[in-house]
Scaffold this active site. Sequence first.
Site, PDB file in Angstrom:
ATOM      1  N   ASN A  85      59.895  -2.892 -20.808  1.00  0.00           N
ATOM      2  CA  ASN A  85      58.397  -2.542 -20.572  1.00  0.00           C
ATOM      3  C   ASN A  85      57.326  -3.545 -21.709  1.00  0.00           C
ATOM      4  OD1 ASN A  85      56.356  -1.821 -19.217  1.00  0.00           O
ATOM      5  ND2 ASN A  85      56.122  -0.166 -20.387  1.00  0.00           N
ATOM      6  N   GLY A  86      56.776  -4.306 -20.859  1.00  0.00           N
ATOM      7  CA  GLY A  86      55.838  -5.311 -21.298  1.00  0.00           C
ATOM      8  C   GLY A  86      55.403  -6.589 -21.472  1.00  0.00           C
TER       9      GLY A  86
ATOM     10  N   TRP B 182      57.768  -3.623 -12.498  1.00  0.00           N
ATOM     11  CA  TRP B 182      55.955  -4.285 -11.681  1.00  0.00           C
ATOM     12  C   TRP B 182      55.927  -5.727 -12.219  1.00  0.00           C
ATOM     13  CZ3 TRP B 182      52.285  -3.271  -8.690  1.00  0.00           C
ATOM     14  CH2 TRP B 182      51.110  -4.355  -8.344  1.00  0.00           C
TER      15      TRP B 182
ATOM     16  N   HIS C 279      10.152  -4.862  -0.534  1.00  0.00           N
ATOM     17  CA  HIS C 279       9.968  -5.226   0.666  1.00  0.00           C
ATOM     18  C   HIS C 279      10.014  -3.882   2.179  1.00  0.00           C
ATOM     19  CE1 HIS C 279       8.638  -9.450  -0.383  1.00  0.00           C
ATOM     20  NE2 HIS C 279       9.674  -8.834  -1.240  1.00  0.00           N
TER      21      HIS C 279
ATOM     22  N   LYS D 146      31.268   3.054  -5.124  1.00  0.00           N
ATOM     23  CA  LYS D 146      32.616   3.975  -4.980  1.00  0.00           C
ATOM     24  C   LYS D 146      32.450   4.873  -5.214  1.00  0.00           C
ATOM     25  CE  LYS D 146      34.937   2.181  -6.654  1.00  0.00           C
ATOM     26  NZ  LYS D 146      36.365   1.163  -6.144  1.00  0.00           N
TER      27      LYS D 146
ATOM     28  N   CYS E 186      56.018  -1.735 -15.909  1.00  0.00           N
ATOM     29  CA  CYS E 186      57.425  -1.122 -15.692  1.00  0.00           C
ATOM     30  C   CYS E 186      57.631  -0.235 -16.149  1.00  0.00           C
ATOM     31  CB  CYS E 186      58.160  -1.471 -15.815  1.00  0.00           C
ATOM     32  SG  CYS E 186      57.808  -4.055 -15.333  1.00  0.00           S
TER      33      CYS E 186
ATOM     34  N   LYS F 128      44.601   2.312   0.672  1.00  0.00           N
ATOM     35  CA  LYS F 128      44.805   1.337  -0.630  1.00  0.00           C
ATOM     36  C   LYS F 128      44.727  -0.538   0.100  1.00  0.00           C
ATOM     37  CE  LYS F 128      45.006   0.444  -4.825  1.00  0.00           C
ATOM     38  NZ  LYS F 128      43.928   0.249  -5.354  1.00  0.00           N
TER      39      LYS F 128
ATOM     40  N   ARG G 171      54.929   3.314 -11.484  1.00  0.00           N
ATOM     41  CA  ARG G 171      54.601   2.587 -12.347  1.00  0.00           C
ATOM     42  C   ARG G 171      54.974   1.006 -11.262  1.00  0.00           C
ATOM     43  NH1 ARG G 171      53.081   3.787 -17.396  1.00  0.00           N
ATOM     44  NH2 ARG G 171      54.338   2.067 -18.065  1.00  0.00           N
TER      45      ARG G 171
ATOM     46  N   GLU H 194      29.046  -2.152  -6.281  1.00  0.00           N
ATOM     47  CA  GLU H 194      30.136  -1.659  -6.575  1.00  0.00           C
ATOM     48  C   GLU H 194      30.037  -0.713  -6.605  1.00  0.00           C
ATOM     49  OE1 GLU H 194      33.245  -2.051  -6.219  1.00  0.00           O
ATOM     50  OE2 GLU H 194      34.536  -0.556  -8.290  1.00  0.00           O
TER      51      GLU H 194
ATOM     52  N   GLU I 212      32.781   5.583  -1.241  1.00  0.00           N
ATOM     53  CA  GLU I 212      34.197   5.833  -1.332  1.00  0.00           C
ATOM     54  C   GLU I 212      34.884   7.033  -1.717  1.00  0.00           C
ATOM     55  OE1 GLU I 212      35.434   2.590  -3.501  1.00  0.00           O
ATOM     56  OE2 GLU I 212      37.235   2.335  -2.247  1.00  0.00           O
TER      57      GLU I 212
HETATM   58  C1  G6P Z   1      40.704  -1.424   0.646  1.00  0.00           C
HETATM   59  C2  G6P Z   1      40.951  -0.366  -0.667  1.00  0.00           C
HETATM   60  C3  G6P Z   1      39.697  -1.161  -1.523  1.00  0.00           C
HETATM   61  C4  G6P Z   1      40.118  -2.757  -1.715  1.00  0.00           C
HETATM   62  C5  G6P Z   1      40.583  -3.031  -0.421  1.00  0.00           C
HETATM   63  C6  G6P Z   1      40.155  -5.218  -1.076  1.00  0.00           C
HETATM   64  O1  G6P Z   1      39.570  -1.393   1.380  1.00  0.00           O
HETATM   65  O2  G6P Z   1      40.540   0.678  -0.082  1.00  0.00           O
HETATM   66  O3  G6P Z   1      39.901  -0.211  -3.146  1.00  0.00           O
HETATM   67  O4  G6P Z   1      38.826  -3.101  -2.645  1.00  0.00           O
HETATM   68  O5  G6P Z   1      40.990  -3.032   0.160  1.00  0.00           O
HETATM   69  O6  G6P Z   1      41.873  -5.103  -1.159  1.00  0.00           O
HETATM   70  P1  G6P Z   1      42.305  -5.923  -2.237  1.00  0.00           P
HETATM   71  O7  G6P Z   1      43.848  -5.295  -2.148  1.00  0.00           O
HETATM   72  O8  G6P Z   1      42.488  -7.411  -1.798  1.00  0.00           O
HETATM   73  O9  G6P Z   1      41.985  -5.791  -3.751  1.00  0.00           O
END
Ligand code: G6P
Length: 606
Positions: free
Chosen positions: A104-105, A78, A502, A483, A2, A601, A27, A479, A486
């Site tokens: 915060n914590g 948060w 193959h 990444k 937070c 996001k 935050r 992954e 992306e």
């Molecule tokens: C979007 C974001 C990714 C994320 C995916 C799933 O594509 O750009 O970074 O992995 O959504 O999001 P979630 O909130 O369900 O983990």
Amino acid sequence: MCGIVGYIGKNQNIRVGIEALRRLEYRGYDSAGVAWYNPEKREIFCLKKAGRIDNLEKAILESNLDLNGNPFILHTRWATHGGVTDENAHPHWDCKKNIFLVHNGIIENYKKLKDGLIKEGHKFSSETDTEVLCHLIEKHFQGNLEEAVIKALREVRGTYSIIVIAKEDPGKIVSVRLSSPLLLGVNQKEVFVSSDPSAVITHTRQIINLDDNEIVVLKPDNFHILKEKPSIQIDWTPEEAQKGGYSHFMLKEIMEEPETIENAIRGRLLPEEGNVKLGGLISIEDKLREIKKINLVACGTASFAARVGEYMLEEYAGIPTEFDVGSEIRYRKPVIDKDIAAIFISQSGETADTLAALREMKEKGILTLGITNVIGSTQTRETDAGVYTRSGPEIAVASTKAFIGQLVTLAMLTVFLGRQRDMSLVTGKRIVSELSKLPELAKKILKSAPEIQKLAEKYKDYKNLYYIGRKYNYPIAREGAHKIKEVAYIHAEGLRAGELKHCELALIDEKFPTIALCPSDSVYEKMISNIQQIKARNGLVIAIATEGNEEIKKNADDVIYIPKTLEMLTPILSVIPLHLFAYYTAVALGKDIDKPKNLAKSVTVE
Ligand code: G6P
């Protein structure tokens, strides 16, 4: 995770605090609140609201309260304990409305403390762990706030930075930290205390970082720390300060990966019992004992965590497990029996395809669980039960630390379900013990960031990349490729190493590098064969290998080492260099890292 701020000084209007709080909104942004001492009425006034800081501003405008006062404390939340409601927002107070506090914590032993305080007659008005601090301080308060805080904190276990004011000891702020950031910002006319430099940077660059267990007492014209400390001059811009001095949120979040592991496991490991305690699953423990199959559902980066979970749950919990992405499972006709549990994994808890699959499964009447980061999100509200990953706010579009939180949570879930079945005490103990070592091991990997940056610069101009792995590290190959696509916009594929022969070997030549995940595990020898197949065709290889493996240097052009851990937990470490590699490649290519083109996001549309 937070943001907190306190102010004492010449300014008598709480607006200066609201401005500072706005710079902390990154935050945490599910609720906000402010409390201030009004000398005329000799009262502490408090306003707090679920939602963004704008909601708090609206409440301030609509209130008839006198906004003049000093000191004041503010919070942007948060959520970690308790839903996103006005009552759970900070500041919190004691029974007499004397003590007001922002935190915060996490207070680990809050449940026990709360039960004891209720027995002593204290009345609670929120579901948070934080409120116990107010009542504990109340219990010890005899007119001097710092004395009461010191006594109260002797009973508390956890991590915290707190800022406290008291109506009956006005004209001062008391603040203290333990394993949670806290600093002072000082100038001629005022003192700020905050979790974050970004809150104070427009007022002063004179910063004093507090250390663990340091208590600070702030008064309008001076402050007193139990130890004398020099101040430092920081030269960050307000923008940089939000990123904690890092150039991008993505790098900040990668650097927070060790802390993310710590947060996920905090208070949950039971080393003696070779088990874990997952509060969110207690109510359905008996139902979980009966389930015969698991369906994992997720999208994007979370889908690779789910694929790792598939390996973990089958090998160690002995439960048949199947994974599919949300956008597929909802249109397939999966065979669903009543004794299935469906587990949905999502950072945001708002991804449309994952939620649609959740609703499909609910209609079929099966048990639904969520592994989610954002408290109070739709996924957490609509699943029967779940576990929070506690990764804190993730701002960069490309998910990094939240992925680590998902993997750690899946490992704990595997122990929990395994111990309900045939997993031995010895195996349970071994996994729990290795989990507790991961934060330190992750920190060690981050120290090799400069070497990984050099590699990123060396390989940045290749147009294609393969990432290969087997078993637990096949999803990590996915992954890694995901990444770099992306954030650096380089074409990459994450492959099962055994499948290369193959098809994909056909493309290998000296212009096609491969990143090979080959920790010393049960499939290491097989990985070496695959690497040799690539080398025989003049391909370049970067190996992610276990420390101490010198032999790998004969087979690979470059090597990044990771520390040894259990095979099942290697993904949690092996993905860290891949996150750094993607980040530094994007830096070297000058890309817009935190907001990649065409991506969002939280994808709330189908
Ligand atoms: C979007 C974001 C990714 C994320 C995916 C799933 O594509 O750009 O970074 O992995 O959504 O999001 P979630 O909130 O369900 O983990």
